[in-house]
Design a protein around this motif. Structure first.
Motif, PDB file in Angstrom:
ATOM      1  N   ALA A  44      29.379 -29.145  30.157  1.00 57.33           N
ATOM      2  CA  ALA A  44      28.003 -28.821  29.776  1.00 57.33           C
ATOM      3  C   ALA A  44      27.891 -27.307  29.639  1.00 57.33           C
ATOM      4  CB  ALA A  44      27.031 -29.312  30.836  1.00 57.33           C
ATOM      5  N   VAL A  45      27.211 -26.886  28.572  1.00 58.67           N
ATOM      6  CA  VAL A  45      26.964 -25.464  28.345  1.00 58.67           C
ATOM      7  C   VAL A  45      25.474 -25.229  28.573  1.00 58.67           C
ATOM      8  CG1 VAL A  45      27.184 -23.544  26.724  1.00 58.67           C
ATOM      9  CG2 VAL A  45      28.755 -25.485  26.561  1.00 58.67           C
ATOM     10  N   VAL A  46      25.161 -24.355  29.522  1.00 56.50           N
ATOM     11  CA  VAL A  46      23.757 -24.091  29.824  1.00 56.50           C
ATOM     12  C   VAL A  46      23.448 -22.616  29.600  1.00 56.50           C
ATOM     13  CG1 VAL A  46      23.677 -25.984  31.513  1.00 56.50           C
ATOM     14  CG2 VAL A  46      24.093 -23.654  32.309  1.00 56.50           C
ATOM     15  N   GLY A  47      22.157 -22.340  29.479  1.00 56.12           N
ATOM     16  CA  GLY A  47      21.729 -20.947  29.284  1.00 56.12           C
ATOM     17  C   GLY A  47      20.386 -20.913  28.598  1.00 56.12           C
ATOM     18  N   LEU A  48      19.773 -19.751  28.668  1.00 55.02           N
ATOM     19  CA  LEU A  48      18.464 -19.571  28.057  1.00 55.02           C
ATOM     20  C   LEU A  48      18.530 -19.763  26.546  1.00 55.02           C
ATOM     21  CD1 LEU A  48      17.208 -16.305  29.779  1.00 55.02           C
ATOM     22  CD2 LEU A  48      16.145 -18.557  29.932  1.00 55.02           C
ATOM     23  N   ALA A 221      23.041 -31.814  33.407  1.00 52.78           N
ATOM     24  CA  ALA A 221      24.388 -31.233  33.324  1.00 52.78           C
ATOM     25  C   ALA A 221      25.166 -31.594  34.589  1.00 52.78           C
ATOM     26  CB  ALA A 221      24.296 -29.720  33.147  1.00 52.78           C
ATOM     27  N   MET A 222      24.494 -31.495  35.741  1.00 55.19           N
ATOM     28  CA  MET A 222      25.175 -31.792  37.008  1.00 55.19           C
ATOM     29  C   MET A 222      25.502 -33.268  37.134  1.00 55.19           C
ATOM     30  SD  MET A 222      23.227 -29.151  39.540  1.00 55.19           S
ATOM     31  CE  MET A 222      24.181 -29.462  40.993  1.00 55.19           C
ATOM     32  N   LYS A 223      24.659 -34.106  36.553  1.00 58.43           N
ATOM     33  CA  LYS A 223      24.891 -35.550  36.662  1.00 58.43           C
ATOM     34  C   LYS A 223      26.064 -36.006  35.777  1.00 58.43           C
ATOM     35  CE  LYS A 223      22.609 -40.001  36.081  1.00 58.43           C
ATOM     36  NZ  LYS A 223      21.479 -40.691  35.486  1.00 58.43           N
ATOM     37  N   TYR A 224      26.195 -35.432  34.594  1.00 55.28           N
ATOM     38  CA  TYR A 224      27.137 -35.984  33.624  1.00 55.28           C
ATOM     39  C   TYR A 224      28.431 -35.196  33.442  1.00 55.28           C
ATOM     40  CZ  TYR A 224      23.720 -39.442  32.325  1.00 55.28           C
ATOM     41  OH  TYR A 224      22.866 -40.500  32.363  1.00 55.28           O
ATOM     42  N   ALA A 225      28.374 -33.881  33.659  1.00 55.00           N
ATOM     43  CA  ALA A 225      29.537 -33.077  33.270  1.00 55.00           C
ATOM     44  C   ALA A 225      30.583 -33.008  34.375  1.00 55.00           C
ATOM     45  CB  ALA A 225      29.079 -31.671  32.899  1.00 55.00           C
ATOM     46  N   ASP A 226      31.831 -32.719  33.983  1.00 59.46           N
ATOM     47  CA  ASP A 226      32.889 -32.393  34.941  1.00 59.46           C
ATOM     48  C   ASP A 226      32.808 -30.926  35.328  1.00 59.46           C
ATOM     49  OD1 ASP A 226      34.336 -34.913  34.678  1.00 59.46           O
ATOM     50  OD2 ASP A 226      34.910 -34.206  32.684  1.00 59.46           O
ATOM     51  N   VAL A 229      29.521 -24.543  32.183  1.00 57.74           N
ATOM     52  CA  VAL A 229      29.683 -23.133  31.836  1.00 57.74           C
ATOM     53  C   VAL A 229      28.311 -22.592  31.445  1.00 57.74           C
ATOM     54  CG1 VAL A 229      32.095 -23.393  31.099  1.00 57.74           C
ATOM     55  CG2 VAL A 229      30.300 -23.521  29.402  1.00 57.74           C
ATOM     56  N   GLY A 230      28.080 -21.333  31.778  1.00 60.18           N
ATOM     57  CA  GLY A 230      26.777 -20.730  31.504  1.00 60.18           C
ATOM     58  C   GLY A 230      26.931 -19.495  30.640  1.00 60.18           C
ATOM     59  N   LEU A 231      26.038 -19.379  29.683  1.00 59.43           N
ATOM     60  CA  LEU A 231      26.032 -18.204  28.818  1.00 59.43           C
ATOM     61  C   LEU A 231      24.766 -17.412  29.058  1.00 59.43           C
ATOM     62  CD1 LEU A 231      27.095 -19.684  25.346  1.00 59.43           C
ATOM     63  CD2 LEU A 231      28.506 -18.336  26.893  1.00 59.43           C
ATOM     64  N   ARG A 232      24.888 -16.113  28.887  1.00 65.84           N
ATOM     65  CA  ARG A 232      23.720 -15.256  28.934  1.00 65.84           C
ATOM     66  C   ARG A 232      23.965 -14.111  27.979  1.00 65.84           C
ATOM     67  NH1 ARG A 232      21.465 -12.072  34.212  1.00 65.84           N
ATOM     68  NH2 ARG A 232      19.612 -11.267  33.195  1.00 65.84           N
ATOM     69  N   ALA A 233      23.058 -13.941  27.035  1.00 63.12           N
ATOM     70  CA  ALA A 233      23.183 -12.893  26.026  1.00 63.12           C
ATOM     71  C   ALA A 233      24.588 -12.865  25.405  1.00 63.12           C
ATOM     72  CB  ALA A 233      22.833 -11.537  26.641  1.00 63.12           C
ATOM     73  N   GLY A 234      25.088 -14.063  25.052  1.00 64.92           N
ATOM     74  CA  GLY A 234      26.361 -14.154  24.334  1.00 64.92           C
ATOM     75  C   GLY A 234      27.595 -14.060  25.213  1.00 64.92           C
ATOM     76  N   GLN A 235      27.403 -13.846  26.517  1.00 62.24           N
ATOM     77  CA  GLN A 235      28.561 -13.709  27.396  1.00 62.24           C
ATOM     78  C   GLN A 235      28.688 -14.879  28.361  1.00 62.24           C
ATOM     79  OE1 GLN A 235      27.721  -9.455  28.607  1.00 62.24           O
ATOM     80  NE2 GLN A 235      29.924  -9.346  28.236  1.00 62.24           N
TER      81      GLN A 235
END
Ligand SMILES: Nc1ncnc2c1ncn2[C@@H]1O[C@H](COP(=O)(O)OP(=O)(O)OP(=O)(O)O)[C@@H](O)[C@H]1O
Length: 267
Positions: A44-48, A221-226, A229-235
């Motif tokens: 799962a990819v998370v972020g604003l 994300a916590m329920k389904y993903a292994d 990863v989190g992004l913030r301002a492209g990083q």
């Protein structure tokens, strides 16, 4: 880690090596991304909003071209792909979108079969000359998402959740190694969202397809993903297997905006 195996014993399926993406107007979409996704992972990819999640996903099937670094899929650098190589890459990667991207006035059957057009010359697919094997494949794909009984229904007569499941069935027609899900549940109510996430999980666990999903909801994300990863301002600011994730971790990803953080953490 779910399943009791270590992901990094598996082959690397997607590898970002110092990837940069600067859009033509100067906006930085991705900056210094180093990331390995292993075969069979559900990430799962998370972020604003605006963090670069879509850019990250769309770099993998070259819907967006990166402007620096290298990106490998299944061991091959894809950044210079053209013509047939690019078509083959896109065939091997299924994608679903927030707004489903189906042909609304066509039947479920027609939409699902269209997932196979990459394998036919245009004239054959436009005349509906799909092989009996592919017609069977369409039924199997629909069966996997419990939508077989809607075969002849027009897509615009389906609910949002049903449409997303048709989109998953269409993507399965490509026999993909990778499934990219760009905010797959953002337009759905919580119950329907769970059904769609269950479908993604089943194709990950039963078919071994590597799944990369952009999600706004940290609980899902916590329920389904292994792994998250989190992004913030492209990083890339976060990368942990699910067993090591704690809700407090998301401060760093969501701290720019407390309201968004609250919303994301509460589902
Ligand atoms: N075609 C484009 N041209 C210029 N800038 C773009 C383009 N597409 C995206 N961007 C910018 O790149 C950055 C990353 O956008 P991206 O869509 O990848 O973020 P995101 O995390 O997926 O956001 P959201 O959750 O809102 O979809 C943002 O600043 C966005 O405005």
């Amino acid at each position: 880690m779910k399943g009791g195996f270590k992901m990094n014993d598996r082959p690397v399926m997607i590898e970002f090596d110092n990837v940069q993406k600067v859009y033509p107007n100067g906006t930085v979409g991705l900056k210094d991304i180093d990331l390995k996704i292993y075969e069979g992972e559900f990430v799962a990819v998370v972020g604003l909003s605006g963090a670069g999640k879509s850019t990250l996903l769309r770099a993998i099937n070259r819907m967006h071209d990166v402007t620096g670094g290298d990106l490998k899929v299944d061991g091959q650098s894809i950044v210079g792909y053209k013509g047939k190589e690019l078509r083959n890459l896109r065939r091997s990667i299924g994608m679903i979108f927030q707004d489903f991207n189906l042909v609304n006035r066509s039947s479920v059957r027609r939409n699902v079969l269209s997932g196979r057009v990459g394998y036919y010359p245009t004239w054959k697919s436009s005349l509906d000359l799909f092989s009996s094997e592919d017609k069977k494949r369409a039924l199997d794909s629909l069966n996997r998402v419990n939508m077989t009984e809607k075969l002849y229904t027009r897509v615009d007569e389906l609910s949002g959740g049903q449409q997303q499941r048709v989109a998953i069935a269409r993507a399965l027609m490509q026999d993909p190694k990778i499934m990219l899900a760009d905010e797959p549940i953002a337009s759905l109510d919580p119950l329907t969202a769970t059904a769609v996430m269950d479908d993604l999980l089943s194709l990950n666990k039963d078919l071994g397809i590597t799944v990369l999903a952009n999600l706004h909801s940290v609980p899902l994300a916590m329920k389904y993903a292994d792994r998250i990863v989190g992004l913030r301002a492209g990083q890339l600011v976060y990368d942990k297997p699910i067993a090591e994730v704690s809700q407090d971790d998301f401060e760093g990803i969501y701290s720019e905006n407390e309201a968004v953080k609250e919303g994301a953490l509460n589902g």
